[in-house]
Motif scaffolding. Structure first.
Motif, PDB file in Angstrom:
ATOM      1  N   PHE A 163      39.160  56.144  38.839  1.00  0.00           N
ATOM      2  CA  PHE A 163      39.926  56.695  39.948  1.00  0.00           C
ATOM      3  C   PHE A 163      39.332  56.318  41.310  1.00  0.00           C
ATOM      4  CE2 PHE A 163      40.523  59.377  36.255  1.00  0.00           C
ATOM      5  CZ  PHE A 163      41.899  59.543  36.222  1.00  0.00           C
ATOM      6  N   ALA A 164      38.188  55.650  41.307  1.00  0.00           N
ATOM      7  CA  ALA A 164      37.521  55.347  42.570  1.00  0.00           C
ATOM      8  C   ALA A 164      38.370  54.477  43.501  1.00  0.00           C
ATOM      9  CB  ALA A 164      36.166  54.698  42.302  1.00  0.00           C
ATOM     10  N   PRO A 165      38.935  53.336  43.045  1.00  0.00           N
ATOM     11  CA  PRO A 165      39.728  52.527  43.979  1.00  0.00           C
ATOM     12  C   PRO A 165      40.879  53.305  44.597  1.00  0.00           C
ATOM     13  CG  PRO A 165      39.255  51.283  41.979  1.00  0.00           C
ATOM     14  CD  PRO A 165      38.821  52.688  41.715  1.00  0.00           C
ATOM     15  N   ALA A 166      41.623  54.068  43.775  1.00  0.00           N
ATOM     16  CA  ALA A 166      42.764  54.814  44.302  1.00  0.00           C
ATOM     17  C   ALA A 166      42.318  55.860  45.318  1.00  0.00           C
ATOM     18  CB  ALA A 166      43.523  55.478  43.149  1.00  0.00           C
ATOM     19  N   LEU A 167      41.302  56.643  44.987  1.00  0.00           N
ATOM     20  CA  LEU A 167      40.869  57.717  45.877  1.00  0.00           C
ATOM     21  C   LEU A 167      40.253  57.164  47.159  1.00  0.00           C
ATOM     22  CD1 LEU A 167      39.381  60.134  43.212  1.00  0.00           C
ATOM     23  CD2 LEU A 167      41.462  60.463  44.567  1.00  0.00           C
ATOM     24  N   ILE A 168      39.540  56.047  47.055  1.00  0.00           N
ATOM     25  CA  ILE A 168      38.961  55.448  48.262  1.00  0.00           C
ATOM     26  C   ILE A 168      40.060  54.958  49.192  1.00  0.00           C
ATOM     27  CG2 ILE A 168      37.636  53.461  49.076  1.00  0.00           C
ATOM     28  CD1 ILE A 168      35.809  53.852  46.651  1.00  0.00           C
ATOM     29  N   LEU A 169      41.056  54.278  48.636  1.00  0.00           N
ATOM     30  CA  LEU A 169      42.158  53.791  49.467  1.00  0.00           C
ATOM     31  C   LEU A 169      42.895  54.946  50.143  1.00  0.00           C
ATOM     32  CD1 LEU A 169      43.692  50.952  47.234  1.00  0.00           C
ATOM     33  CD2 LEU A 169      42.069  50.728  49.107  1.00  0.00           C
ATOM     34  N   PHE A 170      43.193  55.989  49.390  1.00  0.00           N
ATOM     35  CA  PHE A 170      43.976  57.090  49.955  1.00  0.00           C
ATOM     36  C   PHE A 170      43.140  57.935  50.900  1.00  0.00           C
ATOM     37  CE2 PHE A 170      46.871  55.872  46.680  1.00  0.00           C
ATOM     38  CZ  PHE A 170      48.117  56.220  47.159  1.00  0.00           C
ATOM     39  N   VAL A 188      47.502  49.307  48.802  1.00  0.00           N
ATOM     40  CA  VAL A 188      47.675  49.043  47.371  1.00  0.00           C
ATOM     41  C   VAL A 188      48.149  47.610  47.143  1.00  0.00           C
ATOM     42  CG1 VAL A 188      49.028  49.650  45.328  1.00  0.00           C
ATOM     43  CG2 VAL A 188      48.056  51.453  46.759  1.00  0.00           C
ATOM     44  N   ALA A 189      49.136  47.174  47.933  1.00  0.00           N
ATOM     45  CA  ALA A 189      49.651  45.810  47.776  1.00  0.00           C
ATOM     46  C   ALA A 189      48.583  44.775  48.112  1.00  0.00           C
ATOM     47  CB  ALA A 189      50.879  45.619  48.660  1.00  0.00           C
ATOM     48  N   ALA A 190      47.828  45.005  49.190  1.00  0.00           N
ATOM     49  CA  ALA A 190      46.792  44.051  49.579  1.00  0.00           C
ATOM     50  C   ALA A 190      45.646  44.038  48.570  1.00  0.00           C
ATOM     51  CB  ALA A 190      46.264  44.388  50.967  1.00  0.00           C
ATOM     52  N   TYR A 191      45.311  45.197  48.022  1.00  0.00           N
ATOM     53  CA  TYR A 191      44.274  45.263  46.990  1.00  0.00           C
ATOM     54  C   TYR A 191      44.715  44.485  45.752  1.00  0.00           C
ATOM     55  CZ  TYR A 191      40.578  47.370  44.108  1.00  0.00           C
ATOM     56  OH  TYR A 191      39.491  47.576  43.296  1.00  0.00           O
ATOM     57  N   ILE A 216      41.884  48.552  55.225  1.00  0.00           N
ATOM     58  CA  ILE A 216      41.443  49.515  54.212  1.00  0.00           C
ATOM     59  C   ILE A 216      41.366  48.845  52.844  1.00  0.00           C
ATOM     60  CG2 ILE A 216      42.198  51.569  52.945  1.00  0.00           C
ATOM     61  CD1 ILE A 216      43.146  52.705  55.598  1.00  0.00           C
ATOM     62  N   ALA A 217      42.312  47.966  52.548  1.00  0.00           N
ATOM     63  CA  ALA A 217      42.259  47.247  51.270  1.00  0.00           C
ATOM     64  C   ALA A 217      40.984  46.419  51.156  1.00  0.00           C
ATOM     65  CB  ALA A 217      43.486  46.359  51.117  1.00  0.00           C
ATOM     66  N   LEU A 218      40.598  45.757  52.238  1.00  0.00           N
ATOM     67  CA  LEU A 218      39.361  44.977  52.220  1.00  0.00           C
ATOM     68  C   LEU A 218      38.145  45.878  52.018  1.00  0.00           C
ATOM     69  CD1 LEU A 218      39.859  42.252  54.975  1.00  0.00           C
ATOM     70  CD2 LEU A 218      39.514  41.909  52.528  1.00  0.00           C
ATOM     71  N   ALA A 219      38.155  47.039  52.692  1.00  0.00           N
ATOM     72  CA  ALA A 219      37.043  47.976  52.506  1.00  0.00           C
ATOM     73  C   ALA A 219      36.983  48.464  51.065  1.00  0.00           C
ATOM     74  CB  ALA A 219      37.197  49.154  53.475  1.00  0.00           C
ATOM     75  N   GLY A 220      38.145  48.837  50.509  1.00  0.00           N
ATOM     76  CA  GLY A 220      38.177  49.272  49.115  1.00  0.00           C
ATOM     77  C   GLY A 220      37.766  48.173  48.160  1.00  0.00           C
ATOM     78  N   TRP A 221      38.176  46.929  48.463  1.00  0.00           N
ATOM     79  CA  TRP A 221      37.806  45.814  47.604  1.00  0.00           C
ATOM     80  C   TRP A 221      36.300  45.574  47.641  1.00  0.00           C
ATOM     81  CZ3 TRP A 221      39.775  43.217  43.751  1.00  0.00           C
ATOM     82  CH2 TRP A 221      39.164  42.023  43.361  1.00  0.00           C
ATOM     83  N   GLY A 222      35.723  45.662  48.813  1.00  0.00           N
ATOM     84  CA  GLY A 222      34.287  45.462  48.918  1.00  0.00           C
ATOM     85  C   GLY A 222      33.492  46.496  48.142  1.00  0.00           C
ATOM     86  N   ILE A 223      34.023  47.724  48.059  1.00  0.00           N
ATOM     87  CA  ILE A 223      33.313  48.796  47.363  1.00  0.00           C
ATOM     88  C   ILE A 223      33.538  48.740  45.859  1.00  0.00           C
ATOM     89  CG2 ILE A 223      33.090  51.301  47.131  1.00  0.00           C
ATOM     90  CD1 ILE A 223      33.936  51.519  50.066  1.00  0.00           C
TER      91      ILE A 223
END
Length: 1011
Positions: A453-460, A515-518, A941-948
């Protein structure tokens, strides 16, 4: 009450239809994930089976039985193995037997394989004559018939043969009564790679070299001939569909049954199959798909609930006056609840029913298009998740209606937002959960459990935080624009900042873009990972594996086949390097830039190749096969006899040899021996002096006065070249100096010579130049002769082709010259460039190389595209499309709900003197500005989530080699996704803005505008 709710839905049918569609997309997204996983399971199995080797799709049980001896255990036959073999569903079984015979080839070192294979005739093409009919007949291969001048109708005599046990006579000897047979026909094999032939290697190159062409016969002929040990086998090969995903458990159970039966049969039974490897690879691919799909499915489902929450909340906010009237009249609580929720709940339930069907059909369409015939079967079991998705949508709707259900009448009648007065509980909870799951993901490194759930919660969480921070900035900017007289832009900003659900709408749009960019980031990185693994991981466009040979033979053959050095390169492995034990790759560096795949960003291959192969003195060459060395010794003790050897390597590819010249004699003495590999010139690799009886202390001197050939025409090494100590190297046990008549060697080994004292020509750079990866800076490597070889690093690489991020690259010619003893090449290969000619293999074969394997980078890429990670990422494309649709639908619903209020507000302002231009800008640019901010913020935000979190996804395949895989998506890909979403969202916003402007103008005209 139901009729009243239906009437309410009809009066606001635009909102109702939009909510139905949003609910349909939301539930479809939830249903699509498990449906896609089930379809991907079938596609993974089908893809792995399609790219599997014949050994991985077949089972061979074999036993060596001798009719002349009493065997232990039962005989291998269909009668005892049959039940276990039949247990394989969808497999074809073939019985075979063979032994070696003499009689066709004149050389006893060459045997002919005498083979019975069940139903062989349909798999052969007869060039002349016919196939087998009766006992006493054989068919032979086309090349064999041409080589031995045989034709259909000829009679030949075959004799059972076995290999000699005497190592002095490595050949086949007859061991039975001869049998005359008739050549019924001459065959050609149309499909030598057909799975029918199993793993027996019937058509692999035989010694000679000659093509593999067994002599096929019927079982009676093979059995009646006087023979000894016979290899009996039963092959079980998978037919199409036999390894579908729903049959894998049965196949595994059948494998277990075969193992049990073979144990019962007795000793000597061998089972050869790659099916377990295939099953393991399928399981790994399915597991990877089940890991990768949920990573984007969770944020997609969360986004769907968010959109339902937003849509219902927006709709309820537009009906606040109605709900206030209902509450003011004292309606009972369940009636108030039904009137408040019924309109939304009916739309959600209808959308949920449509979403169940739409989600499954959407996945079926995608599966049919992306992996036709394998993953397209309807997996309606995924609908079991539809009720959960519908319940989640209903809960999101009830959560959005909580204020309208519980607020007093005074609050419902307010038009200004009150959300800012409440603590940001949702933001805090989302942020806390994002931190907890993100830490769990970092610790585990695996997106499972809470980490899923980490990617979803980080993005939101980031979307909610940015939305809360941005709207106050918009408010201040709108006030500033208002003071400066920019009424249209100021009104657009104030419409956003003062709207109750504006922050939620912005957060939803940002999350949709994120979500789309991720998803696009994952798809792009995975595609590039596959390219890196296929190209750099393979090493070149095409890799040819070569049979046992020496480095010089390999280099000579490749250079002869490709004289211009444009498409072929000789390659071999080298031992580990010193204490670091890095694997090594030795290449013909002069062709590195033309052939090898190269990691981008590192020093160019052409420059590295030049640095690895600088100019060096020419080798010391003997021009004749009668090797002659003349030595004068002084001061050597008679009690410590020494032996002299010379190692030589043919410069024309005839091989290498260690020439033992004998014991050193006192005074001048000439040592000579005939060496066949020097028939066409050979280079001197080194002179070796060893002790005969292991004496410890060695002192004395010797002068090498001549190295060459006894044949005076051939000549010898020049006296000048021999007498120059700079032309020679001795690293231990003594020193070199010039003597009037040659090269003086002063031996000084108080502890003995060990493996010997070596005098080598200086014909390579010393220390040897190498290129190493990362921070490795080896001072020495292990040479081809097992000795320590000093090196110097001339380049630092990100990766060595084929070996990856921990390896050493060197020049094969110089590594071979630096070796003191003749060696065989380790894993010899020929690498070919993408534009290599079609007859490259034939050219290499003409130079004496025996090609035993052929690997293409394109085939590796195809195999990677059929693995679980690659197939799972098609769902990311679907997730990007669905998130865009959800964002566009939410934007339409928000504009529809806001329309009546904005018409009222702007009409009032027009009546007070607001210009048409300002009103037009206020109507047109409100939501496009919101979409622009959302796209830019969402990509960030997608880039930040992707990096994490992105590094935890298994995108590079099931077992990726250590290569420098790209970790970040390409900017152009993200720019393309951002532009596409901006076009969609801004286009929707402009269309709704134009409709609003038209209605505002109509309201102004009806109110008397222009009079």
């Amino acid at each position: 009450m139901i009729s009243l709710v239906l009437a309410m839905m009809w009066s606001r049918r635009g909102q109702a239809v939009t909510l139905v569609l949003l609910a349909m997309v939301s539930v479809a997204a939830a249903v699509a994930a498990p449906a896609y996983v089930e379809a991907a399971d079938r596609a993974v199995a089908a893809g792995q089976v399609a790219t599997a080797l014949p050994r991985e799709r077949s089972l061979v049980v074999s036993k060596l039985e001798d009719a002349r001896k009493t065997e232990e255990g039962a005989t291998l036959s269909f009668s005892n193995l049959g039940p276990a073999i039949v247990a394989f569903p969808g497999f074809t079984n073939v019985y075979a037997a063979e032994y070696a015979t003499l009689g066709i080839e004149p050389d006893p070192k060459l045997r002919s394989r005498f083979v019975y294979r069940q139903d062989v005739c349909p798999h052969l093409t007869m060039v002349t004559g016919r196939c087998l009919i009766g006992e006493g007949e054989v068919v032979i291969g086309e090349a064999t018939a041409k080589r031995r001048s045989l034709a259909a109708g000829d009679r030949i005599e075959l004799t059972f043969a076995k290999f000699s046990d005497d190592p002095r006579t490595p050949q086949f000897i007859p061991s039975g009564e001869p049998r005359r047979v008739t050549v019924a026909g001459v065959y050609r094999v149309p499909r030598p790679d057909e799975i029918y032939w199993g793993t027996h290697g019937y058509f692999a190159a035989d010694p000679g070299p000659r093509p593999g062409e067994p002599v096929f016969t019927d079982f009676e002929t093979l059995n009646l001939m006087d023979h000894g040990a016979t290899t009996l086998s039963i092959d079980s090969a998978a037919r199409p569909g036999a390894l579908d995903v729903d049959k894998l458990d049965d196949v595994q159970a059948a494998l277990d049954g075969v193992r049990k039966v073979t144990i019962d049969i007795g000793a000597g039974v061998q089972t050869d199959t790659g099916i377990p490897d295939l099953l393991a690879r399928i399981d790994s691919g399915r597991a990877a798909a089940r890991t990768i799909v949920p990573v984007i499915a969770v944020p997609l489902v969360l986004l769907s609930c968010f959109v339902i929450f937003l849509a219902v909340g927006y709709g309820a906010d537009g009906r606040r006056p109605e709900l206030a009237v209902v509450a003011l009249r004292g309606t009972r609580w369940w009636e108030r609840w039904w009137l408040a929720t019924g309109e939304s709940l009916l739309a959600i339930l209808l959308g949920s029913l449509l979403g169940c069907l739409a989600g499954q059909l959407l996945v079926n369409l995608i599966a049919a298009a992306v992996f036709p015939g394998s993953g397209s079967a309807a997996a309606w079991s995924s609908l079991q998740y539809a009720p959960i998705a519908a319940v989640a949508a209903v809960l999101a709707a009830l959560l959005a209606l909580r204020r309208q259900l519980l607020s007093p009448v005074a609050v419902l009648l307010r038009r200004l937002p009150t959300a800012g007065r409440r603590p940001p509980v949702l933001d805090l909870v989302a942020g806390l959960l994002a931190i907890v799951t993100g830490v769990q993901l970092q610790l585990s490194g695996d997106p499972t459990g809470a980490g899923l759930f980490a990617p979803a919660l980080i993005l939101f969480a980031l979307a909610l935080i940015v939305a809360r921070a941005l709207l106050p900035i918009v408010t201040r900017a709108a006030v500033r624009w208002l003071r400066r007289g920019h009424l249209g832009v100021a009104l657009a900003g104030l419409q956003l900042s003062r709207r109750t659900g504006a922050r939620t709408l912005f957060a939803m749009l940002v999350a949709s873009v994120a979500v789309a960019a991720y998803a696009a980031s994952a798809a792009d990185v995975a595609a590039r990972d596959r390219t890196v693994q296929a190209d750099l991981g393979t090493g070149a466009a095409r890799i040819l594996t070569v049979a046992d040979t020496t480095p010089q033979q390999l280099i000579t053959a490749v250079r002869a086949a490709d004289r211009d050095g444009t498409f072929a390169m000789a390659v071999a492995r080298t031992p580990g390097s010193g204490t670091n034990e890095l694997p090594g790759l030795a290449v013909d560096a002069t062709r590195l830039a033309a052939v090898a795949a190269w990691a981008p960003g590192q020093e160019p291959a052409a420059e590295v190749g030049k640095a690895l192969h600088p100019d060096a003195p020419a080798p010391v060459v003997i021009r004749g096969r009668d090797v002659d060395v003349e030595v004068t010794t002084t001061g050597l003790s008679d009690t410590a006899p020494l032996r002299l050897s010379v190692t030589v390597t043919s410069v024309t590819g005839l091989g290498s040899s260690v020439v033992a010249l004998g014991q050193l004699q006192p005074g001048p003495y000439r040592y000579g021996l005939r060496v066949p590999v020097c028939a066409q010139r050979c280079r001197v690799d080194g002179l070796q002096i060893t002790t005969i009886d292991g004496t410890n202390s060695i002192r004395g001197s010797m002068t090498v006065t001549s190295i060459g050939s006894i044949n005076p025409v051939a000549g010898a090494v020049s006296a000048t070249e021999l007498a120059d100590p700079a032309r020679w190297r001795m690293t231990e046990h003594g020193k070199l100096s010039a003597a009037p008549d040659g090269l003086r060697v002063d031996l000084d080994a108080p502890n003995g010579l060990g493996d010997g004292a070596w005098i080598q020509p200086v014909d390579t750079p010393y220390p040897l130049p190498v290129a190493a990866t990362g921070g490795a800076d080896p001072e020495s490597v292990t040479g081809l002769d097992g000795e320590v070889l000093p090196v110097t690093r001339i380049a630092q690489l990100d990766a060595v082709p084929r070996l990856g991020v921990r390896a050493v690259l060197s020049d094969l010619e110089y590594v071979d010259r630096a070796a003191t003893a003749a060696t065989r090449a380790t894993q010899p290969e020929v690498w070919l460039a993408p534009d290599a000619p079609a007859d490259a293999v034939d050219r290499l074969a003409a130079q004496g190389l025996v090609i035993t394997g052929d690997t293409r980078a394109s085939d590796i890429n195809d195999q990677l595209r059929e693995q679980g990670p690659a197939l799972a990422l098609w769902f990311y494309v679907l997730a990007g499309v669905l998130s865009t649709l959800l964002a566009a639908g939410a934007l339409i619903l928000a504009a529809t709900v806001d329309r009546s209020r904005r018409i009222e507000d702007l009409s009032a302002l027009r009546a007070q003197g607001l210009s048409k231009q300002a009103a037009g800008r206020a109507t047109l640019w409100t939501y496009p500005i919101l979409a622009l901010f959302a796209v830019v913020t969402g990509v960030g935000i997608a880039l930040a989530g992707w990096g994490i979190t992105g590094w935890t996804l298994p995108l590079a395949g099931l077992d990726p080699p250590p290569l420098p895989f790209p970790g970040w998506p390409r900017p152009l890909v993200l720019a393309g996704v951002a532009l596409l979403m901006l076009v969609v969202l801004a286009g929707v916003a402009l269309l709704t803005g134009r409709d609003l402007r038209r209605r505002v103008r109509a309201a102004g005209v009806n109110g008397g505008e222009g009079r």
